[in-house]
Scaffold this active site. Structure first.
Site, short mmCIF file in Angstrom:
data_model
loop_
_atom_site.label_atom_id
_atom_site.label_comp_id
_atom_site.label_asym_id
_atom_site.label_seq_id
_atom_site.Cartn_x
_atom_site.Cartn_y
_atom_site.Cartn_z
N SER A 168 -2.63 7.06 5.59
CA SER A 168 -1.50 7.84 6.03
C SER A 168 -0.51 8.20 4.92
CB SER A 168 -0.75 7.07 7.12
OG SER A 168 -0.31 5.82 6.63
N SER A 214 -4.00 2.69 4.00
CA SER A 214 -3.22 3.91 3.76
C SER A 214 -2.62 4.07 2.38
CB SER A 214 -2.11 4.02 4.79
OG SER A 214 -2.65 4.40 6.02
N LYS A 242 7.55 7.16 1.04
CA LYS A 242 6.95 7.57 2.32
C LYS A 242 8.05 7.62 3.38
CE LYS A 242 2.92 5.99 5.04
NZ LYS A 242 1.77 5.07 5.01
N1 GLN Z 1 -6.46 4.72 8.85
C1 GLN Z 1 -5.82 3.52 9.29
C2 GLN Z 1 -5.27 3.68 10.68
O1 GLN Z 1 -5.20 4.78 11.14
C3 GLN Z 1 -4.83 3.10 8.30
C4 GLN Z 1 -3.40 3.21 8.66
C5 GLN Z 1 -2.48 2.60 7.66
O2 GLN Z 1 -2.88 1.88 6.76
N2 GLN Z 1 -1.20 2.86 7.85
O3 GLN Z 1 -4.93 2.72 11.32
#
Ligand code: GLN
Length: 489
Positions: free
Chosen positions: A157, A181, A80
């Site tokens: 994400s 994510s 990532k």
């Molecule tokens: N959807 C969650 C957020 O927007 C998860 C983000 C993540 O785990 N990086 O905070």
């Protein structure tokens, strides 16, 4: 066209066997991933930075030294775009770092451990800006599309990592899971992903979002591969004071366990209105399979579940507002030409560099931490977090494993929630409990919806319980065929 004989479609353990027997070389394997990326990534937008020349050089070195000590030697992977690697462009998919082509001067502990094991980093994957989002739509490089239906999101994400692995662009990928994510994109793309216990893997050198919630973990084609990667990256790191010095079990050697006597909980709070009927059906069928393998499955309760999402969306922005302070255009990030004064410099660097979602979180977090509201929001949320932790501590006295859906529905359409941040936040509803408690949780494929989209089963375990979680997921996976299904790209 998907071709099953493509080397990039191998799992880590399959490729390792072939490398060891010298049936294939790491250069061939790496080249196969590169070819795959070049032929299909235009449709997906999963890979945002490519290190192909460097990867081929590394692969050649591995082939020349020909010591296959680790299951990861010679295995190509994607990370990532928040994992720092010395000399490799890394931007958090934010204009803040993209505008100056940020090149980190050092390696994250995780990529360093992978290099030490001989794994080959081939590129960086798309993510929501600094990992804030659930659809990879807040990336400055544009959305990543789901290989099962390119009108839909790959999740977020870590959407680029999940789409890349589901479409065989590499053998595994690294993601991060702050509020879901890793698990949600893995479930949307029909592959496996694990969020380890907070403190099991090192966050050093990974761009922070919310430091008390961020975790580092792999996204893979199979549960066995998750075990292989996790045991290589987990463990104490002197550079991250929140990592534990507990020894790391050999997860991959302990997968073949019987489920007899394993107590599985089905929390009633996770089967709520709004849960997609195909998703609910798939989870209930998965519960039956676990029971047929010898587990006892019982309905149970995690009473504070309904507060987990709201608690997350107070605490996470608070930590975001503090972590984003370093991007001021001077220490890091977007520079400004001809500023009027210092204040103008900061204001323009931050307003031009950050996207809407990051700004929204900085504002919410700053508000919730301000003198007049700290007690009402931040402190209150921390207390509720403790209650949610206690739910899990109590539950794991009677259960070894808790199962639930990962997401309320399969992958949604691109654009479906972009103008409605709360609808986007609600996508995390089943994942934030484990986040608040800091416990490990994984997603494993458990069905395909009527529309032909993958569904993920969430398995949650007690703190440091990755070995049990992985062996239960392995038993489930071996008893079903969902993990063998591939998108027709
Ligand atoms: N959807 C969650 C957020 O927007 C998860 C983000 C993540 O785990 N990086 O905070």
């Amino acid at each position: 066209m998907h071709t099953d004989n493509m080397l990039s479609s191998l799992t880590i353990s399959q490729a390792h066997e072939k490398l060891k027997k010298r049936e294939i070389t790491s250069v061939e394997l790496t080249q196969s991933c590169i070819d795959r990326i070049e032929s299909i990534d235009k449709k997906l937008n999963a890979v945002v930075h490519r290190n192909f020349d460097r990867a081929l050089e590394e692969a050649k070195k591995v082939d020349d030294s020909a010591e296959w000590n680790s299951a990861l030697t010679g295995i190509p992977y994607l990370a990532k775009d928040v994992y720092c690697e010395a000399g490799v462009k890394t931007t958090g998919c934010s204009n803040m770092l993209r505008s100056k082509d940020y090149i980190p001067p050092y390696d994250s502990t995780t990529t360093k451990r992978l290099s030490a094991a001989g794994a080959i980093s081939i590129g960086k994957t798309n993510t929501d800006e600094f990992t804030m989002g659930g659809s990879t739509e807040t990336s400055c490089y544009g959305v990543t599309r789901n290989p099962w239906d390119t009108n839909r999101v790959a999740g977020g994400s870590s959407g680029g990592s999940a789409a890349g692995i589901a479409s065989d662009e590499a053998l595994f990928a690294l993601g991060t899971d702050t509020g879901g994510s890793i698990r949600q994109p893995a479930s949307f793309c029909g592959i496996a992903g694990i969020r380890p216990t907070y403190g099991r893997t090192s966050r050093y050198g990974v761009m922070s979002m919310a430091s008390s919630l961020d975790t580092i973990g792999p996204i893979c084609k199979t549960v066995e591969d998750l075990a292989i990667v996790l045991e290589a990256i987990a463990g104490h790191d002197p550079m991250d004071g929140t990592t534990s010095d507990r020894p790391v079990p050999k997860y991959s050697g302990a997968l073949k366990k019987d489920l007899k006597g394993v107590r599985v909980g089905l929390p009633k709070e996770y089967f709520i209105e709004g849960l997609n009927s195909d998703t609910e059906h798939a989870i209930r069928e998965a519960a039956k399979i676990l029971a047929s393998l010898g587990a006892t499955v019982t309905e149970m309760s995690l009473p504070h579940t309904k507060y987990a999402l709201a608690t997350y969306y107070v605490l996470c922005p608070c930590e975001v507002s503090s972590n984003m302070a370093r991007y001021d255009g001077i220490r890091y990030g977007h520079g400004v030409s001809k500023p009027k004064d210092l204040l103008d410099y900061y204001q323009r660097a931050r307003s031009e560099g950050f996207g809407t979602e990051v700004k929204r979180r900085i504002m919410i977090g700053t508000y919730a931490l301000s003198a007049g509201y700290y007690d009402a929001y931040y402190l209150k949320a921390q207390k509720v977090r403790t209650l949610i932790c206690e739910d899990f501590t109590n539950a794991f006295k009677n259960f070894d494993l808790i199962i639930s859906p990962v997401a309320p529905s399969p992958a949604f359409k691109v654009g479906a929630h972009v103008n409605d941040p709360v609808a986007m936040y609600l996508e995390d509803v089943f994942m934030d409990g484990a986040v608040m408690a800091g416990i490990p949780a994984l997603s494993v494929p458990c069905g395909i919806s009527k529309e032909g989209l993958p569904i993920g089963l969430q398995m949650m375990g007690p703190q440091w319980g990755e070995a049990g979680l992985l062996s239960a997921a392995y038993a489930y996976e071996q008893a079903t065929e969902w993990h063998t299904k591939k998108p027709a790209l």
